[in-house]
Design a protein around this motif. Structure first.
Motif, PDB file in Angstrom:
ATOM      1  N   ALA A  97      -5.897 115.681 -26.312  1.00  0.00           N
ATOM      2  CA  ALA A  97      -4.687 115.135 -26.933  1.00  0.00           C
ATOM      3  C   ALA A  97      -4.336 113.758 -26.367  1.00  0.00           C
ATOM      4  O   ALA A  97      -3.834 112.896 -27.097  1.00  0.00           O
ATOM      5  CB  ALA A  97      -3.523 116.104 -26.730  1.00  0.00           C
ATOM      6  N   VAL A  98      -4.604 113.549 -25.088  1.00  0.00           N
ATOM      7  CA  VAL A  98      -4.315 112.246 -24.479  1.00  0.00           C
ATOM      8  C   VAL A  98      -5.183 111.167 -25.109  1.00  0.00           C
ATOM      9  O   VAL A  98      -4.731 110.036 -25.344  1.00  0.00           O
ATOM     10  CB  VAL A  98      -4.522 112.290 -22.945  1.00  0.00           C
ATOM     11  N   LEU A  99      -6.432 111.488 -25.421  1.00  0.00           N
ATOM     12  CA  LEU A  99      -7.365 110.500 -25.968  1.00  0.00           C
ATOM     13  C   LEU A  99      -6.819 109.816 -27.220  1.00  0.00           C
ATOM     14  O   LEU A  99      -7.069 108.634 -27.458  1.00  0.00           O
ATOM     15  CB  LEU A  99      -8.700 111.163 -26.295  1.00  0.00           C
ATOM     16  N   PHE A 100      -6.081 110.555 -28.026  1.00  0.00           N
ATOM     17  CA  PHE A 100      -5.536 109.997 -29.266  1.00  0.00           C
ATOM     18  C   PHE A 100      -4.438 108.960 -29.001  1.00  0.00           C
ATOM     19  O   PHE A 100      -4.004 108.274 -29.916  1.00  0.00           O
ATOM     20  CB  PHE A 100      -4.975 111.116 -30.145  1.00  0.00           C
ATOM     21  N   ASN A 101      -3.995 108.866 -27.759  1.00  0.00           N
ATOM     22  CA  ASN A 101      -2.872 107.994 -27.433  1.00  0.00           C
ATOM     23  C   ASN A 101      -3.223 106.860 -26.472  1.00  0.00           C
ATOM     24  O   ASN A 101      -2.333 106.149 -26.016  1.00  0.00           O
ATOM     25  CB  ASN A 101      -1.737 108.837 -26.821  1.00  0.00           C
ATOM     26  N   ILE A 102      -4.499 106.688 -26.160  1.00  0.00           N
ATOM     27  CA  ILE A 102      -4.850 105.665 -25.168  1.00  0.00           C
ATOM     28  C   ILE A 102      -4.808 104.261 -25.775  1.00  0.00           C
ATOM     29  O   ILE A 102      -5.060 104.059 -26.963  1.00  0.00           O
ATOM     30  CB  ILE A 102      -6.232 105.926 -24.523  1.00  0.00           C
ATOM     31  N   ASN A 103      -4.493 103.303 -24.936  1.00  0.00           N
ATOM     32  CA  ASN A 103      -4.458 101.893 -25.315  1.00  0.00           C
ATOM     33  C   ASN A 103      -5.807 101.224 -25.089  1.00  0.00           C
ATOM     34  O   ASN A 103      -6.693 101.779 -24.440  1.00  0.00           O
ATOM     35  CB  ASN A 103      -3.402 101.154 -24.472  1.00  0.00           C
ATOM     36  N   LYS A 104      -5.924 100.008 -25.580  1.00  0.00           N
ATOM     37  CA  LYS A 104      -7.102  99.205 -25.301  1.00  0.00           C
ATOM     38  C   LYS A 104      -7.207  98.975 -23.794  1.00  0.00           C
ATOM     39  O   LYS A 104      -6.199  98.714 -23.123  1.00  0.00           O
ATOM     40  CB  LYS A 104      -7.021  97.856 -26.027  1.00  0.00           C
ATOM     41  N   PHE A 105      -8.391  99.090 -23.276  1.00  0.00           N
ATOM     42  CA  PHE A 105      -8.691  98.934 -21.850  1.00  0.00           C
ATOM     43  C   PHE A 105      -8.041 100.033 -20.981  1.00  0.00           C
ATOM     44  O   PHE A 105      -7.800  99.832 -19.789  1.00  0.00           O
ATOM     45  CB  PHE A 105      -8.289  97.549 -21.319  1.00  0.00           C
ATOM     46  N   ALA A 106      -7.756 101.175 -21.591  1.00  0.00           N
ATOM     47  CA  ALA A 106      -7.214 102.302 -20.818  1.00  0.00           C
ATOM     48  C   ALA A 106      -8.230 102.758 -19.780  1.00  0.00           C
ATOM     49  O   ALA A 106      -9.442 102.603 -19.948  1.00  0.00           O
ATOM     50  CB  ALA A 106      -6.862 103.459 -21.743  1.00  0.00           C
TER      51      ALA A 106
END
Length: 332
Positions: free
Chosen positions: A229-238
């Motif tokens: 679920a976290v993967l769907f919310n990561i930013n660029k360069f996370a």
């Protein structure tokens, strides 16, 4: 008399007390030159020990059957013929699950109960604190204003990671398994928000709501659907720091999970696993910082203390049901 806990069976799925064996030894104990006799005071039980109970390739050899289990221990020196230690000293190190044992002193560090409670040398001032500090800083490379999400946030490592994040100026969101733990994360540890994964139907949406600007750093202690679920919310360069995967340690079949590669490519993101010994050269720097923050009241901790040598296996097993708040320790 010396009591010892041996690994009797390699667990299938979740460990049980029957996988361990208690033995007693009535023989007299004598130490030779260079040795010291230790009496166990506190024992650390940790999720990673589950991996060592399986006969599988890992970063450390598996425990041997019918041999003592070992983990982080704080012990008192009862007698010494070693010039580096004297009777009455307290030490910490990787030691056997025994009430008393002989050591040659290698790998032992003196600890001072007048500066901090002895149990903290297995927690916030021990491997737990080092794991939190070094994982977050060396892989996460945090910058003030960024958003950090921590899974297993009410556990030993997670609760320290979140606090360090706040000290460094991050927006910190914790994920835990009960309303009581969620409240503790906010009131005791200063997290900006917290999510109860057991009562949340849509974790992807809940993370998005708690982190409207997206996730810059994810400190992963659990793996499984929460991390998906976290993967769907990561930013660029996370940056995703993979510290543990307690949700799948007892699986008897390979877990089904989404493919991480598209998320990493689309966001130019980093996902890196680690063990704390990778950064052994930075232990002194980390210990100095952690000790300072603890003394200044910027860092606090919670312990779940179980009493009695005979309860070490059950305390370990309770980790997999989330029965601990903060560090799980057995007091002998």
């Amino acid at each position: 008399m010396i009591q010892t806990i041996l690994l009797k069976n390699r667990p299938e799925g979740k460990p049980s007390v029957s996988d361990f064996e208690f033995v007693k030894d009535e023989s007299d104990v004598t130490i030779k030159d260079g040795e010291l006799l230790l009496e166990t005071t506190y024992v650390s039980v940790d999720p990673y020990l589950r991996g060592r109970m399986s006969d599988a390739k890992s970063y450390v050899p598996p425990f041997e059957l019918n041999k003592p289990v070992h983990s982080g221990v704080v012990a008192k020196v009862l007698a010494s013929k070693n010039d580096n230690f004297k009777e009455g000293d307290f030490v910490s190190g990787m030691l056997d699950w025994k009430t008393k044992q002989i050591s040659n002193g290698e790998g032992l560090l003196k600890v001072d109960g007048s500066k901090a409670p002895l149990s903290t040398y297995l927690g916030v001032l021990g491997m737990t604190g080092l794991t939190a500090y070094l994982g977050l800083n060396q892989i996460g490379k945090p910058k003030a204003g960024e958003t950090l999400v921590v899974s297993g946030a009410a556990g030993a490592v997670g609760s320290v990671v979140g606090q360090i994040g706040k000290i460094l100026g991050l927006n910190v969101i914790g994920i835990a398994g009960t309303d009581e733990k969620v409240e503790m994360l906010k009131s005791k540890f200063g997290f900006d928000a917290a999510i109860n994964y057991n009562t949340t139907k849509d974790m992807k949406a809940a993370i998005a709501a708690a982190a409207p600007n997206g996730v810059d750093i994810y400190f992963d202690n659990v793996g499984g659907p929460i991390s998906d679920a976290v993967l769907f919310n990561i930013n660029k360069f996370a940056r995703m720091i993979i510290c543990g995967a307690i949700s799948v340690y007892n699986n008897t079949e390979l877990p089904q999970s989404i493919s991480v590669q598209p998320f990493l490519v689309k966001n130019s993101a980093l996902m890196q696993g680690f063990i704390v010994s990778n950064y052994a050269d930075k232990f002194p720097e980390a210990m100095k910082e952690l000790s300072t923050w603890l003394a200044e009241g910027k860092l606090t901790y919670t312990e779940t203390v179980v009493n009695g040598f005979e309860n070490i296996p059950s305390a370990f097993i309770d980790l997999f049901d989330g029965k601990n708040k903060g560090k799980m320790i057995v007091k002998i």
